[in-house]
Design an enzyme around this catalytic site. Structure first.
Site, PDB file in Angstrom:
ATOM      1  N   SER A  41       0.842  -1.192   0.000  1.00  0.00           N
ATOM      2  CA  SER A  41       0.000   0.000   0.000  1.00  0.00           C
ATOM      3  C   SER A  41       0.885   1.252   0.000  1.00  0.00           C
ATOM      4  CB  SER A  41      -0.953  -0.037   1.208  1.00  0.00           C
ATOM      5  OG  SER A  41      -1.929   0.982   1.120  1.00  0.00           O
ATOM      6  N   GLU A  82      -1.937  -2.173  -8.265  1.00  0.00           N
ATOM      7  CA  GLU A  82      -3.218  -2.429  -7.611  1.00  0.00           C
ATOM      8  C   GLU A  82      -3.671  -1.114  -7.001  1.00  0.00           C
ATOM      9  OE1 GLU A  82      -3.744  -2.181  -4.153  1.00  0.00           O
ATOM     10  OE2 GLU A  82      -1.655  -1.823  -3.586  1.00  0.00           O
ATOM     11  N   HIS A 131      -5.443  -4.869  -1.771  1.00  0.00           N
ATOM     12  CA  HIS A 131      -6.134  -4.568  -0.522  1.00  0.00           C
ATOM     13  C   HIS A 131      -7.249  -5.558  -0.182  1.00  0.00           C
ATOM     14  CE1 HIS A 131      -3.855  -0.884  -0.968  1.00  0.00           C
ATOM     15  NE2 HIS A 131      -4.179  -0.567   0.270  1.00  0.00           N
TER      16      HIS A 131
END
Length: 324
Positions: free
Chosen positions: A111, A228, A296
């Site tokens: 992330s 992503e 996620h």
């Protein structure tokens, strides 16, 4: 440059370069430490790992000091980030990359940690890892795939063929560990056919794009780019962010594109993603596959930023193998 493999008894230092441990429940901290200890590791915590300010973080200097101390400590062999957030890129101009290069460790997170992973590779050549945070190891159910791929990537030398998990979830497991929702995993699908081999870079797309135009952006030449994004990225914003990446110098030398699974609340569908990919002529020449187990949702596999991958997408069959 690659750090030594982890082995039983090695110390893993927990650091908070983005949000801090202050937002993690005490029970989850205990569960995550217990999971890592059951894998044979010892766990230590950086001085400021639980510090908190108005942004559930702490000062740039505190976070930089914790990272420097983790890399300088000869007893520390691995470094796990607590969790993601929004401000990891604040650290990039203050880090001493000579310390990191001279004391290679296996750093892992995803992330917001995408900024740190790719900056370290760009500035030092050291491979780091996009994979679970420390907090991820607190998950009681449905985490076996994540733990297995983390362990195999961190402790083994063999190439690693990525197989899809049997199930996946996109629930708020950290709020309720006992009432989970799992869905059968249909596995990755092909958006563009082709075969490719290249160096792995990327991670969270909107965070990766923060590196554009800076000294911390790795070269795109001869790469397979992994991307992503989370629930905050709707189809229109993903399209815009992907286009921004395509506009970067050297994208014409990218060899392939691997896309992680979207969260349900992103409202991305297979049909919309196919339209986005097909609208970009620059992607027509390279293989593109989507809906892989990283991002996620849970579970996720660990992959090396700066490592290598081979990708094959033909007919209905995909193959993705990672090696360092």
């Amino acid at each position: 440059m690659k750090a030594d493999l982890l082995k039983p008894g090695d110390e893993i230092r927990i650091v908070s370069p983005s949000r801090s441990m202050s937002i993690i429940a005490e029970e989850q901290i205990r569960l995550a430490q217990k999971q890592l200890e059951s894998m044979g590791f010892t766990v230590s915590y950086s001085k400021n790992s639980s510090a908190s300010d108005d942004f559930a973080s702490t000062s740039v200097q505190d976070r930089v000091n914790d990272l420097h101390e983790a890399f300088l400590d000869a007893n520390v062999k691995g470094i796990l980030t607590t969790i993601g957030g929004y401000n990891c890129n604040q650290l990039l101009g203050s880090l001493n990359y000579s310390i990191i290069a001279a004391n290679p460790k296996r750093l892992c997170g995803y992330s917001d940690i995408t900024a740190l992973n790719n900056a370290i590779y760009a500035k030092t050549g050291l491979i780091s890892y996009s994979g679970p945070h420390f907090s991820t190891f607190a998950m009681k159910y449905g985490n076996e795939y994540t733990v297995d791929y983390f362990n195999r990537m961190m402790t083994g030398n063999a190439s690693l063929r990525i197989e899809p998990a049997a199930q996946w979830s996109d629930d708020a497991w950290f709020l309720d560990q006992e009432n989970r929702s799992f869905q059968t995993n249909d596995g990755p699908y092909i958006l563009n056919e082709g075969i490719a081999q290249g160096t792995i870079i990327g991670g969270n797309l909107c965070t990766f794009n923060l590196l554009q135009g800076t000294p911390f952006m790795p070269s795109l030449t001869d790469t397979i780019v992994y991307i992503e994004d989370d629930y905050e990225s709707q189809p229109v914003t993903f399209d815009r962010d992907l286009q921004s990446l395509i506009h970067q110098r050297g994208f014409e030398h990218v060899k392939g594109l691997v896309i992680g699974r979207f969260q349900r609340s992103s409202n991305m569908t297979r049909e919309l993603l196919a339209k986005i990919i097909s609208s970009k002529a620059e992607l027509a020449r390279i293989p593109v596959i989507a809906d892989l187990d990283f991002g996620h949702t849970s579970p996720l596999f660990t992959f090396p930023i700066g490592g290598r991958a081979t990708l094959a997408a033909r007919g209905m069959e995909t193959s993705l193998t990672i090696f360092e």
